[in-house]
Design an enzyme around this catalytic site. Sequence first.
Site, PDB file in Angstrom:
ATOM      1  N   GLU A 183     -46.594 -16.870 -62.013  1.00 60.76           N
ATOM      2  CA  GLU A 183     -46.152 -16.314 -60.728  1.00 60.76           C
ATOM      3  C   GLU A 183     -45.388 -17.393 -59.980  1.00 60.76           C
ATOM      4  O   GLU A 183     -45.658 -18.580 -60.161  1.00 60.76           O
ATOM      5  CB  GLU A 183     -47.367 -15.927 -59.865  1.00 60.76           C
ATOM      6  CG  GLU A 183     -48.214 -14.816 -60.420  1.00 60.76           C
ATOM      7  CD  GLU A 183     -49.470 -14.590 -59.559  1.00 60.76           C
ATOM      8  OE1 GLU A 183     -49.705 -15.350 -58.598  1.00 60.76           O
ATOM      9  OE2 GLU A 183     -50.203 -13.651 -59.878  1.00 60.76           O
ATOM     10  N   LYS A 191     -44.745 -19.958 -57.249  1.00 62.00           N
ATOM     11  CA  LYS A 191     -45.623 -20.651 -56.303  1.00 62.00           C
ATOM     12  C   LYS A 191     -44.820 -20.854 -55.032  1.00 62.00           C
ATOM     13  O   LYS A 191     -43.980 -21.752 -54.958  1.00 62.00           O
ATOM     14  CB  LYS A 191     -46.081 -21.994 -56.873  1.00 62.00           C
ATOM     15  CG  LYS A 191     -47.048 -22.721 -55.938  1.00 62.00           C
ATOM     16  CD  LYS A 191     -47.537 -24.010 -56.558  1.00 62.00           C
ATOM     17  CE  LYS A 191     -48.686 -24.610 -55.780  1.00 62.00           C
ATOM     18  NZ  LYS A 191     -48.417 -24.799 -54.356  1.00 62.00           N
ATOM     19  N   ARG A 202     -51.220 -19.719 -47.155  1.00 60.51           N
ATOM     20  CA  ARG A 202     -52.084 -18.748 -47.822  1.00 60.51           C
ATOM     21  C   ARG A 202     -52.822 -17.928 -46.764  1.00 60.51           C
ATOM     22  O   ARG A 202     -53.402 -18.484 -45.840  1.00 60.51           O
ATOM     23  CB  ARG A 202     -53.095 -19.500 -48.683  1.00 60.51           C
ATOM     24  CG  ARG A 202     -53.959 -18.607 -49.533  1.00 60.51           C
ATOM     25  CD  ARG A 202     -54.808 -19.474 -50.450  1.00 60.51           C
ATOM     26  NE  ARG A 202     -55.491 -18.691 -51.450  1.00 60.51           N
ATOM     27  CZ  ARG A 202     -55.929 -19.201 -52.605  1.00 60.51           C
ATOM     28  NH1 ARG A 202     -55.738 -20.472 -52.878  1.00 60.51           N
ATOM     29  NH2 ARG A 202     -56.548 -18.452 -53.474  1.00 60.51           N
ATOM     30  N   ARG A 204     -56.460 -20.597 -45.415  1.00 57.34           N
ATOM     31  CA  ARG A 204     -57.105 -21.157 -46.590  1.00 57.34           C
ATOM     32  C   ARG A 204     -58.419 -21.848 -46.235  1.00 57.34           C
ATOM     33  O   ARG A 204     -59.364 -21.832 -46.998  1.00 57.34           O
ATOM     34  CB  ARG A 204     -56.120 -22.146 -47.213  1.00 57.34           C
ATOM     35  CG  ARG A 204     -56.688 -22.924 -48.316  1.00 57.34           C
ATOM     36  CD  ARG A 204     -55.665 -23.936 -48.758  1.00 57.34           C
ATOM     37  NE  ARG A 204     -56.334 -24.887 -49.595  1.00 57.34           N
ATOM     38  CZ  ARG A 204     -55.893 -25.289 -50.756  1.00 57.34           C
ATOM     39  NH1 ARG A 204     -54.766 -24.836 -51.221  1.00 57.34           N
ATOM     40  NH2 ARG A 204     -56.562 -26.159 -51.452  1.00 57.34           N
ATOM     41  N   GLU A 230     -49.151 -15.027 -49.760  1.00 58.90           N
ATOM     42  CA  GLU A 230     -48.535 -16.219 -49.207  1.00 58.90           C
ATOM     43  C   GLU A 230     -47.527 -15.733 -48.158  1.00 58.90           C
ATOM     44  O   GLU A 230     -46.626 -14.949 -48.480  1.00 58.90           O
ATOM     45  CB  GLU A 230     -47.843 -16.985 -50.345  1.00 58.90           C
ATOM     46  CG  GLU A 230     -47.403 -18.368 -50.010  1.00 58.90           C
ATOM     47  CD  GLU A 230     -48.529 -19.431 -50.051  1.00 58.90           C
ATOM     48  OE1 GLU A 230     -49.707 -19.089 -50.294  1.00 58.90           O
ATOM     49  OE2 GLU A 230     -48.193 -20.606 -49.826  1.00 58.90           O
ATOM     50  N   PHE A 255     -50.493 -11.739 -53.870  1.00 63.16           N
ATOM     51  CA  PHE A 255     -50.747 -12.168 -55.240  1.00 63.16           C
ATOM     52  C   PHE A 255     -52.151 -11.829 -55.752  1.00 63.16           C
ATOM     53  O   PHE A 255     -52.431 -12.013 -56.931  1.00 63.16           O
ATOM     54  CB  PHE A 255     -50.446 -13.664 -55.448  1.00 63.16           C
ATOM     55  CG  PHE A 255     -51.254 -14.615 -54.611  1.00 63.16           C
ATOM     56  CD1 PHE A 255     -52.533 -14.994 -54.995  1.00 63.16           C
ATOM     57  CD2 PHE A 255     -50.717 -15.159 -53.457  1.00 63.16           C
ATOM     58  CE1 PHE A 255     -53.274 -15.876 -54.239  1.00 63.16           C
ATOM     59  CE2 PHE A 255     -51.446 -16.055 -52.681  1.00 63.16           C
ATOM     60  CZ  PHE A 255     -52.738 -16.412 -53.075  1.00 63.16           C
ATOM     61  N   ARG A 257     -62.307 -24.614 -58.192  1.00 63.38           N
ATOM     62  CA  ARG A 257     -61.072 -25.053 -58.827  1.00 63.38           C
ATOM     63  C   ARG A 257     -61.357 -25.113 -60.313  1.00 63.38           C
ATOM     64  O   ARG A 257     -62.353 -25.657 -60.741  1.00 63.38           O
ATOM     65  CB  ARG A 257     -60.719 -26.447 -58.313  1.00 63.38           C
ATOM     66  CG  ARG A 257     -59.385 -26.971 -58.751  1.00 63.38           C
ATOM     67  CD  ARG A 257     -59.213 -28.416 -58.330  1.00 63.38           C
ATOM     68  NE  ARG A 257     -59.261 -28.611 -56.879  1.00 63.38           N
ATOM     69  CZ  ARG A 257     -58.247 -28.325 -56.065  1.00 63.38           C
ATOM     70  NH1 ARG A 257     -57.134 -27.832 -56.528  1.00 63.38           N
ATOM     71  NH2 ARG A 257     -58.354 -28.541 -54.769  1.00 63.38           N
ATOM     72  N   LYS A 315     -51.367 -25.036 -61.615  1.00 66.18           N
ATOM     73  CA  LYS A 315     -50.104 -25.084 -60.869  1.00 66.18           C
ATOM     74  C   LYS A 315     -49.153 -26.067 -61.522  1.00 66.18           C
ATOM     75  O   LYS A 315     -49.575 -27.146 -61.967  1.00 66.18           O
ATOM     76  CB  LYS A 315     -50.340 -25.408 -59.400  1.00 66.18           C
ATOM     77  CG  LYS A 315     -51.082 -26.695 -59.159  1.00 66.18           C
ATOM     78  CD  LYS A 315     -51.448 -26.858 -57.703  1.00 66.18           C
ATOM     79  CE  LYS A 315     -52.364 -28.040 -57.521  1.00 66.18           C
ATOM     80  NZ  LYS A 315     -53.036 -28.119 -56.261  1.00 66.18           N
TER      81      LYS A 315
HETATM   82  P1  AMP Z   1     -51.782 -26.517 -53.663  1.00 64.46           P
HETATM   83  O1  AMP Z   1     -51.754 -26.322 -52.163  1.00 64.46           O
HETATM   84  O2  AMP Z   1     -50.663 -27.373 -54.162  1.00 64.46           O
HETATM   85  O3  AMP Z   1     -53.132 -26.898 -54.182  1.00 64.46           O
HETATM   86  O4  AMP Z   1     -51.489 -25.075 -54.311  1.00 64.46           O
HETATM   87  C1  AMP Z   1     -52.263 -23.959 -54.062  1.00 64.46           C
HETATM   88  C2  AMP Z   1     -51.638 -23.105 -52.985  1.00 64.46           C
HETATM   89  O5  AMP Z   1     -50.452 -22.501 -53.457  1.00 64.46           O
HETATM   90  C3  AMP Z   1     -52.481 -21.919 -52.576  1.00 64.46           C
HETATM   91  O6  AMP Z   1     -53.472 -22.270 -51.660  1.00 64.46           O
HETATM   92  C4  AMP Z   1     -51.479 -20.964 -51.997  1.00 64.46           C
HETATM   93  O7  AMP Z   1     -51.288 -21.240 -50.618  1.00 64.46           O
HETATM   94  C5  AMP Z   1     -50.181 -21.340 -52.672  1.00 64.46           C
HETATM   95  N1  AMP Z   1     -49.595 -20.315 -53.549  1.00 64.46           N
HETATM   96  C6  AMP Z   1     -48.284 -20.031 -53.604  1.00 64.46           C
HETATM   97  N2  AMP Z   1     -48.028 -19.088 -54.507  1.00 64.46           N
HETATM   98  C7  AMP Z   1     -49.204 -18.744 -55.063  1.00 64.46           C
HETATM   99  C8  AMP Z   1     -49.577 -17.826 -56.088  1.00 64.46           C
HETATM  100  N3  AMP Z   1     -48.678 -17.093 -56.741  1.00 64.46           N
HETATM  101  N4  AMP Z   1     -50.903 -17.743 -56.403  1.00 64.46           N
HETATM  102  C9  AMP Z   1     -51.826 -18.511 -55.765  1.00 64.46           C
HETATM  103  N5  AMP Z   1     -51.516 -19.394 -54.797  1.00 64.46           N
HETATM  104  C10 AMP Z   1     -50.226 -19.515 -54.441  1.00 64.46           C
END
Ligand code: AMP
Length: 588
Positions: free
Chosen positions: A250, A252, A257, A272, A302, A342, A417, A423
């Site tokens: 998907e 990102k 969030r 979040r 998002e 999502f 997690r 990611k």
């Molecule tokens: P990170 O903040 O780098 O740990 O990445 C996780 C965050 O990516 C999540 O908390 C969401 O806010 C965001 N996010 C963006 N696109 C997606 C997606 N397709 N699925 C899940 N999270 C997403």
Amino acid sequence: MEFSILADSFNKMESTRKRLELTQYLVELFEKTPHEVISKIVYLLQGKLRPDFEGIELGVAEKLAIRAISKSSGIPIKKIEDEYRKGGDLGHAASVILEQKTQTTFLVEDITVERVYETLFKIANLEGSRSQDMKMKYISSLLNDANPLEASFILKILLGTLRLGIAENTVMDALAIAFSGSKENRKILEHAYNVSSDLGKVAETIATSKLEGVEKFEVILFNPIRPMLADRVKSEDEAVEKMGNEFAAEYKLDGERVQLHVEGEKVVLFSRSLENISSYYPDIIEKIPKAIQAENAILEAEAVAINENTGEFLPFQELMHRRRKYKIEKAVTQYPITVNFFDILYCNGKSCLQMDYKSRRDKLEKIVKEDDYAKHIPMAIVKNSNDIEDFLENSINSGSEGLMLKMLDKPYQAGSRGNYWLKLKREYRNELGDSLDLVVIGGFFGKGRRTGNYGTLLLATYDEDQDTFTSICKVGTGFSDEDLDQLYQILNPKVTIKKNPRIDSEMEADVWFEPELVIEAVASEITLSPIHKAARDTIRKDAGLALRFPKFTGKIRVEKAAEDASTNEEVITLFKGQKKVAHDKNLI
Ligand code: AMP
């Protein structure tokens, strides 16, 4: 329950930072606690009155507290201020002052936890012009009947300066030991906490109906669910290795969030970190009910700022203009968004957490009717590195950060997690391999143009095992003047007199902050360090890991809690990864 039992217990907890000792004190406290007050105790020991998502703030200013101390002790304000200045802790100052007073007055009536809690609750709910006077009355009536130690903790709770350094995991360990005889049962408590986000309720349930009660915890509409998180990977190949033959990719998106709870026209939004953020998005509240084809649902999306003319996604910082209390309507038109769904966690009265990804996605596509504002996040089923690379390129061209990769046959793991979601960010090609989200733990005053601001910040990673924040670098580059002003505004209220016991740093900062704010940084390399505490003793004895040439990226991650920062595990992986690259290039 007598409040003195709680005050004695808090007093012991303040004197240690060792997790095992804290757990032991908690177990002893829980064993003495009647079941009907245990939830209150669990909130109070975290300095709260209710779970965070209810947004109940005590909001008592120091000035008011000083007036209340003066009223109940008869000691002049000036004298209290002098005492306060000596130690920097108003709770402590009050106990010294009241100590002098109790020697000359009659013994006071016992106060109970229930009474303190109820009074604090009334104070938190007071509004309007007369509220300051009423607050003062309530506080001084409590102080009148409190002994000095009790008074000091009542004030600390009121002012938000109670710093016992107890993490949720430690509370759950202690609850499991006290009510089920074994720490092993924490897993069951964790599940209940992950679906309810309410530790007080978990505590009350285990105390009254044992593990069987806790096992029955279910998702409740308008109670946030703790979000599922993703591990990171650095390359398409690594992703394929971990995900297998076929999985979902998907976009990102780089926004905020949002967990949406919807029933009819009623919509509540959680961030979040499970804060109620409904007021920042009146447009979501208004427009989303039309798009939802179900009686009720909990969905994840998002929210992303967009360029209305081109439809292109804009970076996260644009959204931050919406974090304001006033003139939000103006911000809504100035910074338009789309809501990109999502996941679906609950639908028509039933939890969807146990459904696999594929079925959840199908359901999501059925329930959310797409329009200009509500979208399904772009998704493709991929099978190999080439598929990922193509989709990654598309995603980056449309302004997103990278990809989220998700296993098709796995459930939604609330609050954890793991490898079911990965990611893959665009920055994986930069020198270090990735950016890091780090907790600001300390500050150094700036010089020259930066005088009056914190010119350099001390940053930390999160140590999941110890539940501490371990220093990893000082960062002084990458800040614009605007950034420094904004950071000062955010950080100044977080300054503490004493270093929070969860901070692990040998380096001395000019000021220490509550470990709460997360910012993003990049660096050229991770090196071994004799000073820093991140992953200490893991790679080499007496050495930690540090970032070389760290730089602030401009992103203040207000949506992240400190425990969501990059962990030492992640830093170790990055460190090993860079060694491997160097090795492959025959550099070492
Ligand atoms: P990170 O903040 O780098 O740990 O990445 C996780 C965050 O990516 C999540 O908390 C969401 O806010 C965001 N996010 C963006 N696109 C997606 C997606 N397709 N699925 C899940 N999270 C997403």
